[in-house]
Design an enzyme around this catalytic site. Sequence first.
Site, PDB file in Angstrom:
ATOM      1  CD  GLU A  57      36.920  51.012  38.197  1.00 39.13           C
ATOM      2  OE1 GLU A  57      38.868  51.228  38.644  1.00 39.13           O
ATOM      3  OE2 GLU A  57      36.839  50.311  37.828  1.00 39.13           O
ATOM      4  CB  CYS A  85      41.162  54.492  34.130  1.00 40.54           C
ATOM      5  SG  CYS A  85      39.529  54.386  33.658  1.00 40.54           S
ATOM      6  CB  CYS A  88      36.451  54.548  36.494  1.00 41.75           C
ATOM      7  SG  CYS A  88      36.515  53.487  35.551  1.00 41.75           S
TER       8      CYS A  88
END
Length: 151
Positions: A57, A85, A88
């Site tokens: 990302e 996560c 990101c």
Amino acid sequence: MTRWPLPEYMALALAQAREAADSGEVPIGAVVVKDGNVIATGRNAPRAHHDPTSHAEIEAIRAAAAILEDERLTGCELWVTLEPCAMCAGAIAHARIERLYYGASDPKGGAVEHGARVFDHPQCLHRPEVYGGIGEAEAADLLRSFFRERR
């Protein structure tokens, strides 16, 4: 259960994930789209770049911001093979991504529908529309295969 055709942007994200796996990285891929056009792609590369922030990302967001010459990716969509996560998800919020599409859920490290649920916090300055489970089977199979081969 009906299997629908895989959207082209998720297919491209999965191709990025396979390239990551081929280079020994965890197979996660991402694509930034604006107005129906692919602006940038990214794949996991923390080992290759010696950079723990080099998630798919982040790589795609950095590339898109450079191409658009703007730190705000207003009107952009992000397609990624795994639930982002916390790092990101924070980057997605700061980049002002309009829509997030992801494949497999990540109960261990995800921070969108699991864990920190970054977009649900009142301190989150921007909340994208979120659509999970797109290409989930393909993304999960790719991850399982990758880790199975390493055990």
